[in-house]
Design an enzyme around this catalytic site. Structure first.
Site, PDB file in Angstrom:
ATOM      1  CE  LYS A 204      -3.567   2.189   2.817  1.00  0.00           C
ATOM      2  NZ  LYS A 204      -4.520   2.024   3.908  1.00  0.00           N
ATOM      3  CD  GLU A 210       9.419  -5.895   6.994  1.00  0.00           C
ATOM      4  OE1 GLU A 210       9.047  -4.866   6.369  1.00  0.00           O
ATOM      5  OE2 GLU A 210       9.295  -6.005   8.224  1.00  0.00           O
ATOM      6  N   GLY A 266      -4.994  -2.073   5.100  1.00  0.00           N
ATOM      7  CA  GLY A 266      -4.210  -3.210   4.596  1.00  0.00           C
ATOM      8  C   GLY A 266      -4.885  -4.547   4.848  1.00  0.00           C
ATOM      9  NE  ARG A 267      -6.616  -4.019  10.962  1.00  0.00           N
ATOM     10  CZ  ARG A 267      -6.035  -2.821  11.015  1.00  0.00           C
ATOM     11  NH1 ARG A 267      -4.957  -2.576  10.293  1.00  0.00           N
ATOM     12  NH2 ARG A 267      -6.533  -1.858  11.764  1.00  0.00           N
ATOM     13  CD  GLU A 352      -2.320  -4.598  11.491  1.00  0.00           C
ATOM     14  OE1 GLU A 352      -2.162  -5.752  11.047  1.00  0.00           O
ATOM     15  OE2 GLU A 352      -1.955  -3.597  10.881  1.00  0.00           O
ATOM     16  CG  HIS A 383      -4.066 -35.615  16.497  1.00  0.00           C
ATOM     17  ND1 HIS A 383      -4.131 -36.950  16.816  1.00  0.00           N
ATOM     18  CD2 HIS A 383      -5.115 -35.364  15.666  1.00  0.00           C
ATOM     19  CE1 HIS A 383      -5.164 -37.495  16.187  1.00  0.00           C
ATOM     20  NE2 HIS A 383      -5.779 -36.547  15.483  1.00  0.00           N
ATOM     21  CE  LYS A 511       4.577  -1.295   7.887  1.00  0.00           C
ATOM     22  NZ  LYS A 511       3.784  -0.882   6.752  1.00  0.00           N
TER      23      LYS A 511
HETATM   24  C1  G6Q Z   1      -2.547  -3.877   7.768  1.00  0.00           C
HETATM   25  C2  G6Q Z   1      -1.318  -3.362   8.329  1.00  0.00           C
HETATM   26  C3  G6Q Z   1      -0.045  -4.032   7.872  1.00  0.00           C
HETATM   27  C4  G6Q Z   1       0.355  -3.694   6.436  1.00  0.00           C
HETATM   28  C5  G6Q Z   1       1.771  -4.168   6.213  1.00  0.00           C
HETATM   29  C6  G6Q Z   1       2.248  -3.929   4.812  1.00  0.00           C
HETATM   30  O1  G6Q Z   1      -3.643  -3.464   8.045  1.00  0.00           O
HETATM   31  O2  G6Q Z   1      -1.240  -1.997   8.234  1.00  0.00           O
HETATM   32  O3  G6Q Z   1      -0.125  -5.411   8.011  1.00  0.00           O
HETATM   33  O4  G6Q Z   1      -0.518  -4.283   5.541  1.00  0.00           O
HETATM   34  O5  G6Q Z   1       2.623  -3.542   7.125  1.00  0.00           O
HETATM   35  O6  G6Q Z   1       2.155  -2.584   4.474  1.00  0.00           O
HETATM   36  P1  G6Q Z   1       2.278  -2.114   2.994  1.00  0.00           P
HETATM   37  O7  G6Q Z   1       1.159  -2.710   2.226  1.00  0.00           O
HETATM   38  O8  G6Q Z   1       2.244  -0.627   3.023  1.00  0.00           O
HETATM   39  O9  G6Q Z   1       3.592  -2.645   2.476  1.00  0.00           O
END
Ligand code: G6Q
Length: 546
Positions: A204, A210, A266-267, A352, A383, A511
């Site tokens: 996003k 990463e 994002g989620r 989150e 199990h 981050k």
């Molecule tokens: C989701 C969070 C988090 C995010 C990641 C990746 O709601 O904010 O999980 O999606 O940190 O972020 P980017 O999509 O900006 O790389």
């Protein structure tokens, strides 16, 4: 608002005291209609919530609490595009991404639906080209493998759906790389052919360390095969992001970028272009079905009475356990193997969103909020971790999730799978009494001394609550509905607790810190020092073998 000021909150506290010593077995015995009554069905999902430690009085007060906390007004505000994510001053409109209706949805006076549909049409056109073999790699070969590089919300949703619907996959093979540990990428690329591999860089913000690190390594891998010819990048890299500048800076052609908007968390983003891996794997028609299932759940959420409203029921039951029965964790136990990433996805979604200690207005909460969400496919859990659920000291409600069929598949193990799921829910609730254990051991010829010795270990107190969700089948449509059900469950709880479920300052902190520490690891002394423990670890790592 502060939910503890509601009269329903006090009533629930009183009822909780009484119910702490009441066994579900007795509740069922007194009410022969309970198993029929405490159920609801919508969007292909049958919910049996009769095995929860609630009475009709408790349920009535929970609905009252929802009314006092104005859950229905909050629902309206979210769907109307009001800026309910107050700390980021953003609307929350993942529902607009799957809105199949005709009514405009406005943010700052602008209808967002045309833009949503326009981007979706572009993702569909692109996916069709990849799937049909029209999209070619730099040496003119078709694409056989697609690697999504993303993390968190830009990984877990599409990954979970691609796994869940795997039997329906009819496009290129999908791979997901999230961990910056270079082995993740390396192992993934080991068997792939750069001439036939397409990368989706999903971020996003397009600033996530990463993802960018992995994307840069993937670009090197490609360029090595293309003998440094940078024109190959346009054939093998596409981006999904809200940040044009950064995408362009990375070297991805903006024609190969699919956008979304700051009002998609994002989620909550798998319904946007972040769902591109899903579209490539299954095709636009299947993605349409996924959206349709979620849209149907959105309609149900907005219109069904509280007492029949699946997200409201699940949300309120969760509040009951967390705030009144002292439970701090909740298990997600899907029984179908293809749902194996559902617990991880829901863990992010829930923790989150509602892992917050202040209300939306910044005041501290004086009650518990989001629980720890965890789980694994239930059949494996039986199990492993189920021991603690059966005989441990914690009260941990379980969501049993079971699709009764997989489209186009005949499962010769079907009955065993279903029986295992139903048996666990029953055992958790009923337990095993002393008399039952004694009778069982006597029948097996145990001596009275052996019985006396083992009795305490073999008794199960039971009274362990669960909800069971049965899906008619694990189709894209019912999966879409199931995901939306949980999104809205989280929303209901956030509304009761009065927290902002749509920011994530805790994730932002991680981050920020990582970037500074990386610089200190590299010997940058101008970066301010961290706490003594972290500095000692940094020194230890600097002295360790690279
Ligand atoms: C989701 C969070 C988090 C995010 C990641 C990746 O709601 O904010 O999980 O999606 O940190 O972020 P980017 O999509 O900006 O790389």
């Amino acid at each position: 608002m502060n939910p503890t000021t509601s009269a329903a909150w006090s009533a629930l506290s009183t009822q909780a005291q009484a119910l702490k010593t009441t066994h579900l077995r007795d509740i069922f015995q007194k009410d022969p209609t309970r198993a029929q009554r405490l159920t609801a069905k919508a969007c292909g999902i049958y919910l049996d919530y009769s095995k929860n430690r609630v009475t009709d009085e408790v349920l009535a007060q929970l609905f009252k609490l929802a009314e006092d906390c104005k859950v229905q007004d909050h629902i309206k505000a979210m769907f109307a595009g009001e800026k309910i994510n107050n700390t980021e001053k953003r609307a929350v409109l993942h529902t607009a991404l799957r809105n199949l209706g005709e009514t405009p949805v406005k943010v700052d006076g602008q209808d967002v639906i045309p833009a949503v549909r326009e981007v979706r049409a572009r993702t569909y056109a692109f996916a069709k080209r990849v799937r049909s073999g029209e999209w070619l790699g730099f040496t003119g070969k078709t694409i056989t493998d697609v690697v999504n590089i993303g993390i968190g919300g830009s990984d877990l949703g599409p990954l979970m759906v691609v796994e869940a619907l795997k039997p329906l996959a009819d496009g290129p093979r999908l791979h997901f790389v999230s961990n910056v540990d270079s082995l993740h990428l390396k192992q993934t690329l080991k068997s792939l052919d750069p001439e036939r591999t397409l990368f989706i860089v999903a971020s996003k913000t397009f600033t996530t360390i990463e993802t960018l690190t992995n994307a840069r390594s993937a670009r090197e891998w490609l360029l090595e095969a293309a003998k440094g010819d940078k024109s190959a990048i346009a054939r093998h890299f596409v981006a999904v992001s809200t940040n044009k500048e950064k995408v362009s800076e990375f070297g991805i052609d903006l024609d190969n970028m699919f956008g979304f908007w700051d009002w998609v968390g994002g989620r909550y983003s798998l319904w946007s272009a972040i769902g591109l891996p899903i579209i490539v794997a299954f095709g636009p028609d299947r993605f349409d079905e996924l959206l349709a299932g979620a849209y149907e759940m959105d309609q149900h959420f907005q219109t069904a009475p509280l007492t029949q409203n699946l997200p409201v029921l699940l949300g309120l039951l969760g509040v009951w356990y967390v705030d009144f029965l002292g439970s701090s964790s909740h298990v997600i136990a899907p029984y179908n193997q293809t749902l194996h990433r559902l617990p991880a996805f829901l863990q992010q979604l829930d923790m989150e969103s509602n892992g917050k200690g202040v209300r939306a207005d910044g005041s501290s909460v004086e009650y518990a909020t989001g629980p720890v969400i965890w789980g694994e496919p239930g059949i494996n859990g039986q199990h492993a971790y189920f021991q603690l659920l059966h005989q441990g000291t914690h009260l941990i409600p379980v969501d049993f999730i079971l699709a009764l069929a997989q489209p186009g598949q005949v499962d010769p193990h079907r009955k065993t799978l279903i029986a295992s799921c139903l048996a666990q829910a029953s055992a958790l609730m009923n337990g095993k009494t002393e008399a039952e254990v004694q009778a069982e051991m006597r029948a097996k010829g145990s001596s009275e001394a052996q019985i006396a010795e083992l009795l305490p270990h073999r008794v199960f107190k039971g009274n362990r609550p669960s909800s069971t969700m049965l899906l008619d089948e694990l189709s894209p449509r019912s999966l879409g509905a199931l995901i939306a059900l949980y999104e809205h469950k989280v929303f209901v709880q956030g509304s009761v607790w009065g927290v902002n479920s749509f920011d994530q300052w805790g994730v932002e902190l991680g981050k920020q810190l990582a970037t500074g520490i990386e610089q200190r690891l590299g010997g940058n002394a101008t970066e301010p020092a961290y706490d003594a423990s972290t500095e000692a670890l940094i020194r230890y790592v600097r002295n360790a073998k690279p």
